[in-house]
Enzyme design. Structure first.
Site, PDB file in Angstrom:
ATOM      1  N   LYS A 179       7.855  -6.936   1.399  1.00  0.00           N
ATOM      2  CA  LYS A 179       6.937  -6.157   0.550  1.00  0.00           C
ATOM      3  C   LYS A 179       5.865  -5.460   1.403  1.00  0.00           C
ATOM      4  O   LYS A 179       5.570  -4.273   1.219  1.00  0.00           O
ATOM      5  CB  LYS A 179       6.301  -7.090  -0.490  1.00  0.00           C
TER       6      LYS A 179
ATOM      7  N   GLY B 232      -2.538  14.991   2.032  1.00  0.00           N
ATOM      8  CA  GLY B 232      -3.503  15.042   0.929  1.00  0.00           C
ATOM      9  C   GLY B 232      -4.841  14.461   1.337  1.00  0.00           C
ATOM     10  O   GLY B 232      -5.263  14.593   2.493  1.00  0.00           O
TER      11      GLY B 232
ATOM     12  N   CYS C 268      -2.439  -1.082  -3.951  1.00  0.00           N
ATOM     13  CA  CYS C 268      -1.467  -1.689  -3.035  1.00  0.00           C
ATOM     14  C   CYS C 268      -1.582  -1.255  -1.575  1.00  0.00           C
ATOM     15  O   CYS C 268      -1.825  -2.086  -0.708  1.00  0.00           O
ATOM     16  CB  CYS C 268      -0.055  -1.450  -3.556  1.00  0.00           C
TER      17      CYS C 268
ATOM     18  N   LYS D 235      -3.530   8.509  -8.336  1.00  0.00           N
ATOM     19  CA  LYS D 235      -2.361   9.392  -8.395  1.00  0.00           C
ATOM     20  C   LYS D 235      -2.125   9.754  -9.859  1.00  0.00           C
ATOM     21  O   LYS D 235      -2.701   9.121 -10.753  1.00  0.00           O
ATOM     22  CB  LYS D 235      -1.134   8.730  -7.776  1.00  0.00           C
TER      23      LYS D 235
ATOM     24  N   ARG E  68      -8.360   2.043  -8.685  1.00  0.00           N
ATOM     25  CA  ARG E  68      -8.600   1.187  -7.529  1.00  0.00           C
ATOM     26  C   ARG E  68      -8.389   1.967  -6.224  1.00  0.00           C
ATOM     27  O   ARG E  68      -7.349   2.561  -6.021  1.00  0.00           O
ATOM     28  CB  ARG E  68      -7.694  -0.056  -7.584  1.00  0.00           C
TER      29      ARG E  68
HETATM   30  P1  NAD Z   1      -3.812  -6.482 -12.395  1.00  0.00           P
HETATM   31  O1  NAD Z   1      -5.201  -6.693 -11.929  1.00  0.00           O
HETATM   32  O2  NAD Z   1      -3.452  -5.241 -13.109  1.00  0.00           O
HETATM   33  O3  NAD Z   1      -3.393  -7.696 -13.353  1.00  0.00           O
HETATM   34  C1  NAD Z   1      -3.622  -9.024 -13.065  1.00  0.00           C
HETATM   35  C2  NAD Z   1      -3.803  -9.813 -14.361  1.00  0.00           C
HETATM   36  O4  NAD Z   1      -3.944 -11.186 -14.042  1.00  0.00           O
HETATM   37  C3  NAD Z   1      -5.025  -9.415 -15.175  1.00  0.00           C
HETATM   38  O5  NAD Z   1      -4.651  -9.149 -16.516  1.00  0.00           O
HETATM   39  C4  NAD Z   1      -5.928 -10.641 -15.084  1.00  0.00           C
HETATM   40  O6  NAD Z   1      -6.710 -10.838 -16.257  1.00  0.00           O
HETATM   41  C5  NAD Z   1      -4.923 -11.744 -14.924  1.00  0.00           C
HETATM   42  N1  NAD Z   1      -5.469 -12.968 -14.331  1.00  0.00           N
HETATM   43  C6  NAD Z   1      -6.408 -13.095 -13.357  1.00  0.00           C
HETATM   44  N2  NAD Z   1      -6.607 -14.384 -13.094  1.00  0.00           N
HETATM   45  C7  NAD Z   1      -5.802 -15.097 -13.910  1.00  0.00           C
HETATM   46  C8  NAD Z   1      -5.556 -16.485 -14.092  1.00  0.00           C
HETATM   47  N3  NAD Z   1      -6.199 -17.402 -13.384  1.00  0.00           N
HETATM   48  N4  NAD Z   1      -4.637 -16.845 -15.019  1.00  0.00           N
HETATM   49  C9  NAD Z   1      -3.985 -15.916 -15.766  1.00  0.00           C
HETATM   50  N5  NAD Z   1      -4.172 -14.589 -15.637  1.00  0.00           N
HETATM   51  C10 NAD Z   1      -5.071 -14.193 -14.704  1.00  0.00           C
HETATM   52  O7  NAD Z   1      -2.896  -6.674 -11.103  1.00  0.00           O
HETATM   53  P2  NAD Z   1      -1.514  -5.919 -10.781  1.00  0.00           P
HETATM   54  O8  NAD Z   1      -1.772  -4.531 -10.349  1.00  0.00           O
HETATM   55  O9  NAD Z   1      -0.550  -6.191 -11.870  1.00  0.00           O
HETATM   56  O10 NAD Z   1      -1.085  -6.727  -9.463  1.00  0.00           O
HETATM   57  C11 NAD Z   1      -0.622  -8.060  -9.513  1.00  0.00           C
HETATM   58  C12 NAD Z   1       0.064  -8.355  -8.193  1.00  0.00           C
HETATM   59  O11 NAD Z   1       1.215  -7.511  -8.041  1.00  0.00           O
HETATM   60  C13 NAD Z   1      -0.793  -8.103  -6.948  1.00  0.00           C
HETATM   61  O12 NAD Z   1      -0.463  -9.033  -5.975  1.00  0.00           O
HETATM   62  C14 NAD Z   1      -0.345  -6.721  -6.504  1.00  0.00           C
HETATM   63  O13 NAD Z   1      -0.546  -6.511  -5.133  1.00  0.00           O
HETATM   64  C15 NAD Z   1       1.127  -6.764  -6.832  1.00  0.00           C
HETATM   65  N6  NAD Z   1       1.754  -5.443  -7.077  1.00  0.00           N
HETATM   66  C16 NAD Z   1       1.099  -4.491  -7.781  1.00  0.00           C
HETATM   67  C17 NAD Z   1       1.724  -3.280  -8.023  1.00  0.00           C
HETATM   68  C18 NAD Z   1       1.018  -2.189  -8.779  1.00  0.00           C
HETATM   69  O14 NAD Z   1       1.507  -1.047  -8.742  1.00  0.00           O
HETATM   70  N7  NAD Z   1      -0.080  -2.461  -9.473  1.00  0.00           N
HETATM   71  C19 NAD Z   1       3.022  -3.052  -7.561  1.00  0.00           C
HETATM   72  C20 NAD Z   1       3.666  -4.064  -6.870  1.00  0.00           C
HETATM   73  C21 NAD Z   1       3.020  -5.258  -6.620  1.00  0.00           C
END
Ligand code: NAD
Length: 435
Positions: A205, A254, A261, A322, A329
């Protein structure tokens, strides 16, 4: 299958809803009670194309439910995905506190075999840490599997439903079979289920995101050099992108990459390298180049207005990092806004969907910044248009309207979406990136 998803953000909610759409029964859990209440009513909370329809449909058909109870999600499901935030700490290292805290707390509810899947982006070795946390209190066998998520915000549902590949890291035969079965319905056209060990999966990843960030930073540096040498990065992009060995994606220069991420994962991988006393030179450069690139438009503006931005009004089109997302973020727009304000500029901003988030998250910090629903209304008496995010809504310009509205006819195009000749023929000054 009975699936649990812990953390219902961009990754968790999309995964949960898409797993449900493919016939599984999914319980989604989050600590945010307000969010869970909204989700229960079919409001996805975040903006992501197709998500709302799929969410409503799967709630109605009874395949997805929502809870704030860790006990419920752990006891009632067999495969549980952790899609929790892993934000950067001040020193750039990855904050694993939520992941490890949840792992520790769910352990006591494990009374029969379960698979705990790490979907969050986590440094190499995290699955071992999760396993240790759970082993302290679990009363049955379990496997911890790495299954990093590769979806892109703005196309998350499509990406999840038709993945390029699914990477699964586990040395357990049983877990591998169950994961393969779970994902088989997503791979009807081509089987791209890639099985490896946990550590390689965790690193895959970071490798993917660092490679993409590298392409962007490389093109940004090349654009900056093209500008000095009077070469056109747009032509160079096509010239190299048509080489099959290079490929055409992620070659757009850009205002720097943003989002939750790339910035975090480049820094996170750098920290891992540091921990292992490895000098990852190219990664340091990617990060530094990106930091500077976020200021490239501000520097062009300083030069154009002879360092006098104080009291001038500028219009920013695009706030999200984007198009097709409301995610702010690490958005380059935030760096640009902060800098322009520090030079005493007044700002009118507009974004098709991220405006609400901007108001909620940055309304206080960036007091005085005016938010407009209509992008042309934001141009009234403006000294310059600054295009930061290439939303389709901003691609066609009504130059006659702009001439009437703007005080100064200048366009700073941070994404090279406008035709310089057309802009100039309308009596506007044009600044792009590397052209
Ligand atoms: P996000 O912040 O959108 O969502 C995280 C959720 O977890 C929130 O709703 C929050 O309230 C909840 N949360 C926090 N603490 C908690 C707990 N103790 N118990 C239960 N829920 C809890 O995050 P995201 O963008 O979905 O990213 C999550 C992971 O996936 C990260 O590691 C990120 O790097 C990875 N990721 C993100 C993307 C992306 O495009 N956003 C893509 C691939 C991987």
């Amino acid at each position: 299958m009975k699936l649990g998803v812990i953390g219902t953000g961009y990754v968790g909610l999309v995964s949960g809803v898409c797993f449900a759409e493919n016939g599984n029964h999914v319980i989604c859990m989050d600590v945010d009670a307000k969010k869970i209440e909204r989700l229960k009513k079919g409001d996805p909370v975040i903006y992501e194309p197709q998500l709302e329809e799929l969410l409503k449909k799967n709630i109605e058909e009874g395949r997805v439910t929502f809870t704030t109870s860790l006990k419920e999600v752990t006891t009632k499901t067999d495969v549980i995905f952790l899609s929790l935030p892993t934000p950067p700490l001040e020193d750039g290292s990855v904050d694993l506190s939520r992941v490890l805290d949840v792992a520790g707390k769910m352990a006591k509810y494990i009374t029969k075999y379960k698979i705990i899947v790490s979907k969050s982006t986590v440094p190499v070795g995290t699955c071992d840490k999760i396993r240790k946390m759970i082993a302290k209190k679990a009363r049955a066998k379990f496997d911890v599997v790495s299954n990093p998520e590769f979806l892109k915000e703005g196309a998350a549902v499509d990406d999840f439903m038709s993945p390029d590949r699914v990477v699964v890291g586990t040395r357990s035969k049983k877990a591998a079979e169950i994961m393969n079965e779970l994902y088989s319905s997503f791979m009807r056209i081509s089987d791209r289920f890639i099985l490896m060990d946990e550590r390689s999966s965790e690193m895959t990843k970071y490798a993917a995101n660092a490679m993409l960030a590298l392409r962007i930073s490389f093109m940004n540096e090349l654009a900056n050099l093209s500008e000095k040498t009077k070469a056109d990065i747009g032509m160079i992009r096509i010239g190299i992108g048509t080489d099959d060995r290079i490929g055409s994606s992620f070659l757009f220069p850009g205002v720097g990459y943003g989002g939750s991420c790339f910035p975090k994962d480049v820094k996170g991988l750098l920290k891992t390298a540091e921990e292992y006393k490895f000098d990852f030179k190219i990664l340091k450069a990617i990060d530094e180049i990106n930091h500077n690139q976020k200021l490239v438009l501000v520097n062009k503006m300083l030069k154009h207005y002879k360092n006098k931005l104080k009291g001038r009004t500028f219009t920013i089109w695009g706030l999200s990092y984007k198009p097709r997302t409301d995610d702010l973020r690490e958005a380059p727009a935030l760096t640009i806004i902060e800098n322009l304000l520090s030079y005493g500029a007044k700002l009118n901003v507009c974004d098709p969907v991220a405006d609400e988030n901007f108001k909620m998250l940055y309304g206080k910090k960036f007091k005085g910044v005016k938010i407009f629903k209509d992008n042309y209304a934001a141009l009234k008496n403006s000294d310059g248009l600054v295009l930061v995010t290439e939303w389709n809504e901003f691609r066609r310009l009504d130059m006659d309207k702009m001439k009437k509205l703007m005080k100064n006819r200048v366009i700073f195009d941070g994404r090279n979406i406008y035709n310089p000749k057309f802009i100039k023929s309308n009596g506007f000054k044009y600044y792009g990136i590397g052209r």
